[in-house]
Motif scaffolding. Sequence first.
Motif, PDB file in Angstrom:
ATOM      1  N   HIS A   1      80.884   5.844  30.639  1.00 57.02           N
ATOM      2  CA  HIS A   1      79.509   5.360  30.510  1.00 57.02           C
ATOM      3  C   HIS A   1      79.339   4.507  29.249  1.00 57.02           C
ATOM      4  CE1 HIS A   1      75.119   5.266  30.639  1.00 57.02           C
ATOM      5  NE2 HIS A   1      75.111   5.670  29.381  1.00 57.02           N
ATOM      6  N   PHE A   2      80.035   4.878  28.175  1.00 58.47           N
ATOM      7  CA  PHE A   2      79.897   4.158  26.910  1.00 58.47           C
ATOM      8  C   PHE A   2      80.903   3.024  26.761  1.00 58.47           C
ATOM      9  CE2 PHE A   2      77.686   8.130  26.192  1.00 58.47           C
ATOM     10  CZ  PHE A   2      76.535   7.702  25.555  1.00 58.47           C
ATOM     11  N   ASP A   3      81.758   2.844  27.758  1.00 58.70           N
ATOM     12  CA  ASP A   3      82.649   1.686  27.877  1.00 58.70           C
ATOM     13  C   ASP A   3      83.412   1.355  26.590  1.00 58.70           C
ATOM     14  OD1 ASP A   3      83.859  -0.411  29.215  1.00 58.70           O
ATOM     15  OD2 ASP A   3      82.292  -1.849  28.671  1.00 58.70           O
ATOM     16  N   PRO A   4      84.161   2.318  26.040  1.00 59.46           N
ATOM     17  CA  PRO A   4      84.951   2.013  24.838  1.00 59.46           C
ATOM     18  C   PRO A   4      86.224   1.260  25.204  1.00 59.46           C
ATOM     19  CG  PRO A   4      85.396   4.243  25.542  1.00 59.46           C
ATOM     20  CD  PRO A   4      84.343   3.706  26.489  1.00 59.46           C
ATOM     21  N   ILE A   5      86.853   0.657  24.212  1.00 63.28           N
ATOM     22  CA  ILE A   5      88.213   0.146  24.367  1.00 63.28           C
ATOM     23  C   ILE A   5      89.157   1.339  24.257  1.00 63.28           C
ATOM     24  CG2 ILE A   5      90.033  -1.247  23.297  1.00 63.28           C
ATOM     25  CD1 ILE A   5      87.844  -3.134  22.335  1.00 63.28           C
ATOM     26  N   SER A   6      90.075   1.463  25.184  1.00 63.53           N
ATOM     27  CA  SER A   6      91.077   2.529  25.103  1.00 63.53           C
ATOM     28  C   SER A   6      92.414   1.921  24.700  1.00 63.53           C
ATOM     29  CB  SER A   6      91.205   3.267  26.439  1.00 63.53           C
ATOM     30  OG  SER A   6      91.564   2.378  27.486  1.00 63.53           O
ATOM     31  N   PHE A   7      93.280   2.749  24.130  1.00 71.85           N
ATOM     32  CA  PHE A   7      94.563   2.241  23.641  1.00 71.85           C
ATOM     33  C   PHE A   7      95.578   3.364  23.582  1.00 71.85           C
ATOM     34  CE2 PHE A   7      91.676   3.216  20.144  1.00 71.85           C
ATOM     35  CZ  PHE A   7      92.389   4.175  19.449  1.00 71.85           C
ATOM     36  N   GLN A   8      96.842   2.979  23.527  1.00 73.19           N
ATOM     37  CA  GLN A   8      97.927   3.949  23.382  1.00 73.19           C
ATOM     38  C   GLN A   8      99.105   3.302  22.689  1.00 73.19           C
ATOM     39  OE1 GLN A   8      98.625   4.156  27.839  1.00 73.19           O
ATOM     40  NE2 GLN A   8     100.781   4.182  27.162  1.00 73.19           N
TER      41      GLN A   8
ATOM     42  N   ARG B   1      91.517   5.417  31.222  1.00 70.23           N
ATOM     43  CA  ARG B   1      91.969   4.189  30.569  1.00 70.23           C
ATOM     44  C   ARG B   1      90.865   3.147  30.492  1.00 70.23           C
ATOM     45  NH1 ARG B   1      97.549   5.159  32.043  1.00 70.23           N
ATOM     46  NH2 ARG B   1      97.100   4.753  34.228  1.00 70.23           N
ATOM     47  N   GLY B   2      89.951   3.167  31.375  1.00 70.91           N
ATOM     48  CA  GLY B   2      88.826   2.249  31.286  1.00 70.91           C
ATOM     49  C   GLY B   2      89.178   0.820  31.651  1.00 70.91           C
ATOM     50  N   ASN B   3      88.221  -0.072  31.431  1.00 65.59           N
ATOM     51  CA  ASN B   3      88.373  -1.473  31.825  1.00 65.59           C
ATOM     52  C   ASN B   3      89.264  -2.256  30.871  1.00 65.59           C
ATOM     53  OD1 ASN B   3      86.542  -1.160  34.017  1.00 65.59           O
ATOM     54  ND2 ASN B   3      84.832  -1.283  32.579  1.00 65.59           N
ATOM     55  N   ASN B   4      89.246  -1.917  29.595  1.00 63.51           N
ATOM     56  CA  ASN B   4      90.046  -2.606  28.583  1.00 63.51           C
ATOM     57  C   ASN B   4      90.984  -1.607  27.923  1.00 63.51           C
ATOM     58  OD1 ASN B   4      88.691  -5.183  28.819  1.00 63.51           O
ATOM     59  ND2 ASN B   4      86.948  -4.253  27.800  1.00 63.51           N
TER      60      ASN B   4
END
Length: 317
Positions: A102-109, A234-237
């Motif tokens: 819902h808060f649409d963060p950038i995800s990373f690994q 993982r989200g959109n980004n």
Amino acid sequence: MLAALFGWYRTKKSLAFLRAFIDDSGSEKGDRRLFLAGYLNRADKWALFADAWKEELRAAPSIDYLHMVEAGNFRGQFHRKLGWNEEKRAEKLRSLARVIRHFDPISFQISIDRNHFYEVLAPVSPRGLANPYFTSCSALIAKLAQQGETTGTKGKIEFIFDSQEGVDDDMDMFFDDMMQGISKKARSWIAGRPLFRSDREFDGLQAADLLAWHIRREHEEVGFPNMPMAELLRGNNHIVSEIPNSYIDAWAEHHRQQPGISSVQSKTQWRNLKSEARKLRSVGINPARVTKPGVYYPDSWGIFGRVLELARRLLGR
């Protein structure tokens, strides 16, 4: 693409303050790969996220916090004696994942081969640097800062990692030197030294735990389709990075050529070194900048050379 990832965080009147929450999950299969993963968002969005996250934790069946080790093994708050089963657990995790989305963060690994690290690099490294978590932390900070640099905008990222015993001290002592390896513009994206906190203290760390655990499980399930939860989280980004084994080999070869390693490899030696360094800090001296007058150490030594020189100065070697 990178401008889309970072540029929208900038406001017209001032630079938005960003926070990245990071947790880890280590596999005991195959290469025993260590994953660090998390989320990046504006500080104001994290404040709203915290309220929504707590509300979902309290929703029936309620839990006080999320810890994936408990959820994955039906322990603690997810114990079967409390009425939990696979279906209820899956729905609870999906509900929490929906809060994140819902808060649409950038995800990373970022990940590193622990088997290769311990076999090749750890034996020729100072105690504090012989830790794949330490290496991955600094590499991840540099990666996100460099991503920000390429956007042509300006910003500040505060990095908050899940607590790891001893790593906070090591990072604090040599952080400035580690960051000298990236450009000045990239360094400008880093809002000071990283913080190491409990996931009970920051809800963002619980979200990072959820992501890191599923990415690690997905890695272990070789030959299977992507885990639906991993895709959702993982989200959109999503930014993916890996520390190649070739880098580990190059660092190890460099380390082998340097004298004095044996003086900083035991737990006691490293503890004494940090104790002496803290004494210098207490009187306003940065121990990472202590060097012998007239002695030049090439840039290629970086943090590694600083550690050895500091040991010689403080421990009398």
